[in-house]
Design a protein around this motif. Structure first.
Motif, mmCIF file in Angstrom:
data_model
loop_
_atom_site.group_PDB
_atom_site.id
_atom_site.type_symbol
_atom_site.label_atom_id
_atom_site.label_comp_id
_atom_site.label_asym_id
_atom_site.label_seq_id
_atom_site.Cartn_x
_atom_site.Cartn_y
_atom_site.Cartn_z
ATOM 1 N N ILE A 271 0.839 -1.203 0.000
ATOM 2 C CA ILE A 271 0.000 0.000 0.000
ATOM 3 C C ILE A 271 0.871 1.250 0.000
ATOM 4 O O ILE A 271 0.601 2.212 -0.722
ATOM 5 C CB ILE A 271 -0.960 -0.035 1.203
ATOM 6 N N GLU A 272 1.958 1.220 0.779
ATOM 7 C CA GLU A 272 2.877 2.376 0.830
ATOM 8 C C GLU A 272 3.483 2.655 -0.537
ATOM 9 O O GLU A 272 3.710 3.804 -0.905
ATOM 10 C CB GLU A 272 3.997 2.099 1.841
ATOM 11 N N ARG A 273 3.743 1.597 -1.311
ATOM 12 C CA ARG A 273 4.379 1.755 -2.629
ATOM 13 C C ARG A 273 3.362 1.807 -3.768
ATOM 14 O O ARG A 273 3.744 1.802 -4.931
ATOM 15 C CB ARG A 273 5.356 0.598 -2.864
ATOM 16 N N ASN A 274 2.072 1.825 -3.427
ATOM 17 C CA ASN A 274 1.005 1.873 -4.440
ATOM 18 C C ASN A 274 1.153 0.775 -5.496
ATOM 19 O O ASN A 274 1.084 1.015 -6.706
ATOM 20 C CB ASN A 274 0.972 3.243 -5.125
ATOM 21 N N VAL A 275 1.374 -0.443 -5.022
ATOM 22 C CA VAL A 275 1.516 -1.605 -5.909
ATOM 23 C C VAL A 275 0.196 -1.862 -6.627
ATOM 24 O O VAL A 275 -0.886 -1.623 -6.074
ATOM 25 C CB VAL A 275 1.929 -2.851 -5.089
ATOM 26 N N SER A 276 0.267 -2.328 -7.863
ATOM 27 C CA SER A 276 -0.942 -2.678 -8.618
ATOM 28 C C SER A 276 -1.159 -4.186 -8.575
ATOM 29 O O SER A 276 -0.222 -4.959 -8.802
ATOM 30 C CB SER A 276 -0.806 -2.224 -10.075
ATOM 31 N N LEU A 277 -2.381 -4.592 -8.273
ATOM 32 C CA LEU A 277 -2.758 -6.007 -8.242
ATOM 33 C C LEU A 277 -3.749 -6.288 -9.356
ATOM 34 O O LEU A 277 -4.571 -5.449 -9.698
ATOM 35 C CB LEU A 277 -3.417 -6.357 -6.898
ATOM 36 N N ARG A 278 -3.660 -7.498 -9.889
ATOM 37 C CA ARG A 278 -4.597 -7.908 -10.929
ATOM 38 C C ARG A 278 -5.766 -8.651 -10.291
ATOM 39 O O ARG A 278 -5.595 -9.361 -9.298
ATOM 40 C CB ARG A 278 -3.885 -8.822 -11.932
ATOM 41 N N GLY A 279 -6.951 -8.469 -10.837
ATOM 42 C CA GLY A 279 -8.102 -9.168 -10.285
ATOM 43 C C GLY A 279 -9.194 -9.353 -11.309
ATOM 44 O O GLY A 279 -9.111 -8.859 -12.436
ATOM 45 N N LYS A 280 -10.228 -10.091 -10.889
ATOM 46 C CA LYS A 280 -11.405 -10.297 -11.732
ATOM 47 C C LYS A 280 -12.622 -9.777 -10.981
ATOM 48 O O LYS A 280 -12.795 -10.059 -9.793
ATOM 49 C CB LYS A 280 -11.588 -11.779 -12.055
ATOM 50 N N VAL A 281 -13.444 -9.037 -11.695
ATOM 51 C CA VAL A 281 -14.652 -8.470 -11.083
ATOM 52 C C VAL A 281 -15.559 -9.607 -10.621
ATOM 53 O O VAL A 281 -15.821 -10.569 -11.365
ATOM 54 C CB VAL A 281 -15.395 -7.563 -12.081
ATOM 55 N N HIS A 282 -16.025 -9.501 -9.393
ATOM 56 C CA HIS A 282 -16.937 -10.497 -8.837
ATOM 57 C C HIS A 282 -18.369 -9.959 -8.882
ATOM 58 O O HIS A 282 -19.268 -10.600 -9.401
ATOM 59 C CB HIS A 282 -16.507 -10.830 -7.401
ATOM 60 N N SER A 283 -18.546 -8.748 -8.334
ATOM 61 C CA SER A 283 -19.873 -8.112 -8.371
ATOM 62 C C SER A 283 -19.758 -6.644 -7.965
ATOM 63 O O SER A 283 -18.730 -6.217 -7.442
ATOM 64 C CB SER A 283 -20.845 -8.839 -7.425
ATOM 65 N N ILE A 284 -20.816 -5.886 -8.244
ATOM 66 C CA ILE A 284 -20.903 -4.483 -7.833
ATOM 67 C C ILE A 284 -21.967 -4.412 -6.745
ATOM 68 O O ILE A 284 -23.102 -4.845 -6.956
ATOM 69 C CB ILE A 284 -21.305 -3.560 -9.007
ATOM 70 N N THR A 285 -21.602 -3.883 -5.585
ATOM 71 C CA THR A 285 -22.571 -3.768 -4.482
ATOM 72 C C THR A 285 -22.659 -2.303 -4.058
ATOM 73 O O THR A 285 -21.929 -1.447 -4.579
ATOM 74 C CB THR A 285 -22.124 -4.617 -3.273
ATOM 75 N N GLU A 286 -23.521 -2.029 -3.112
ATOM 76 C CA GLU A 286 -23.650 -0.657 -2.607
ATOM 77 C C GLU A 286 -22.394 -0.238 -1.850
ATOM 78 O O GLU A 286 -22.092 0.944 -1.744
ATOM 79 C CB GLU A 286 -24.878 -0.541 -1.695
ATOM 80 N N LYS A 287 -21.668 -1.224 -1.338
ATOM 81 C CA LYS A 287 -20.442 -0.922 -0.596
ATOM 82 C C LYS A 287 -19.260 -0.629 -1.514
ATOM 83 O O LYS A 287 -18.323 0.054 -1.142
ATOM 84 C CB LYS A 287 -20.087 -2.088 0.329
ATOM 85 N N GLY A 288 -19.281 -1.180 -2.717
ATOM 86 C CA GLY A 288 -18.179 -0.989 -3.650
ATOM 87 C C GLY A 288 -18.093 -2.121 -4.659
ATOM 88 O O GLY A 288 -19.072 -2.837 -4.900
ATOM 89 N N VAL A 289 -16.900 -2.295 -5.236
ATOM 90 C CA VAL A 289 -16.676 -3.337 -6.233
ATOM 91 C C VAL A 289 -15.997 -4.522 -5.543
ATOM 92 O O VAL A 289 -14.979 -4.355 -4.877
ATOM 93 C CB VAL A 289 -15.769 -2.824 -7.384
ATOM 94 N N GLU A 290 -16.571 -5.703 -5.711
ATOM 95 C CA GLU A 290 -15.957 -6.906 -5.158
ATOM 96 C C GLU A 290 -15.088 -7.520 -6.248
ATOM 97 O O GLU A 290 -15.564 -7.799 -7.355
ATOM 98 C CB GLU A 290 -17.025 -7.898 -4.691
ATOM 99 N N VAL A 291 -13.801 -7.682 -5.923
ATOM 100 C CA VAL A 291 -12.824 -8.161 -6.902
ATOM 101 C C VAL A 291 -12.079 -9.364 -6.343
ATOM 102 O O VAL A 291 -11.586 -9.337 -5.214
ATOM 103 C CB VAL A 291 -11.810 -7.052 -7.257
ATOM 104 N N GLU A 292 -12.003 -10.408 -7.147
ATOM 105 C CA GLU A 292 -11.216 -11.589 -6.754
ATOM 106 C C GLU A 292 -9.778 -11.374 -7.209
ATOM 107 O O GLU A 292 -9.517 -11.161 -8.396
ATOM 108 C CB GLU A 292 -11.792 -12.849 -7.402
ATOM 109 N N HIS A 293 -8.844 -11.405 -6.266
ATOM 110 C CA HIS A 293 -7.437 -11.192 -6.595
ATOM 111 C C HIS A 293 -6.911 -12.362 -7.413
ATOM 112 O O HIS A 293 -7.148 -13.530 -7.091
ATOM 113 C CB HIS A 293 -6.616 -11.043 -5.297
ATOM 114 N N VAL A 294 -6.169 -12.046 -8.485
ATOM 115 C CA VAL A 294 -5.543 -13.069 -9.324
ATOM 116 C C VAL A 294 -4.031 -12.870 -9.233
ATOM 117 O O VAL A 294 -3.475 -11.963 -9.868
ATOM 118 C CB VAL A 294 -6.008 -12.953 -10.799
#
Length: 202
Positions: A81-104
């Motif tokens: 998080i400190e280095r703003n690393v980018s992670l790859r993921g697949k969209v799981h669903s969109i909810t009222e709380k935000g985007v649910e993403v499965e980390h790949v």
């Protein structure tokens, strides 16, 4: 007397040369023995080299968590998080709380299945909030239309708040190899407004 001194010097010189020659010869003998052993056991030497290389890759991958599948915000190292690393993921669903993403995670043939901690276990998606953005109801609808389930996205980590990750979310444009930032797109389309991105301790 001078002749005796010269004789002594000559004898000493010969002795030094002999010692040097013996040293060189012993060095050559050691090299020859090692070379001969390597030639005779070429398969063994190659196997040892392969094992060492694979071990090195495993140690490095584990230490920087390249092949770790994150299933909760708390599992992500603070340094990511400190280095703003980018992670790859697949969209799981969109909810009222935000985007649910499965980390790949990065996949390494043979190694990834062996080292996977979550092998055979149902995976949990990460809850992602678009950093610096507060969506309107229309913006949420737009996300549901444009972030289809199983679609690959990239999450640039900005901050973490409890179980939520604040990220810059990017995806590829349809029919294009170029990606765009979803955060910027919803703002550009008037589907969200900017908000202060809270930077809580990682």
């Amino acid at each position: 007397m001078p002749e005796t001194s010269r004789e002594i010097e000559t004898v000493e010189g010969r002795s030094d040369r002999q010692q040097r020659d013996q040293g060189n010869q012993s060095s050559r003998n050691v090299v020859s023995i090692i070379s001969q052993f390597a030639d005779d056991n070429l398969t063994l030497v190659r196997n040892i080299s392969t094992v060492l290389a694979v071990t090195g890759v495993v140690v490095i991958a584990r230490s920087i968590k390249l092949i770790t599948k994150f299933q909760a915000a708390s599992e992500i190292p603070a340094r990511f998080i400190e280095r703003n690393v980018s992670l790859r993921g697949k969209v799981h669903s969109i909810t009222e709380k935000g985007v649910e993403v499965e980390h790949v995670p990065i996949y390494l043939p043979v190694l990834s299945p062996v080292l996977s901690k979550h092998k055979g276990v149902s995976t949990s998606p990460l809850l992602v909030h678009l950093a610096g953005v507060e969506l309107t109801p229309e913006g949420r609808v737009w996300l549901q239309k444009n972030l289809a389930p199983a679609q690959t996205v990239w999450l640039k980590l900005i901050s973490r708040e409890d179980d939520t990750l604040h990220c810059l979310l990017s995806q590829s444009r349809k029919g294009s190899m170029w990606s765009y930032c979803v955060n910027e797109e919803v703002l550009r389309l008037g589907l969200a407004r900017t908000c202060a991105c809270r930077r809580s301790p990682a």
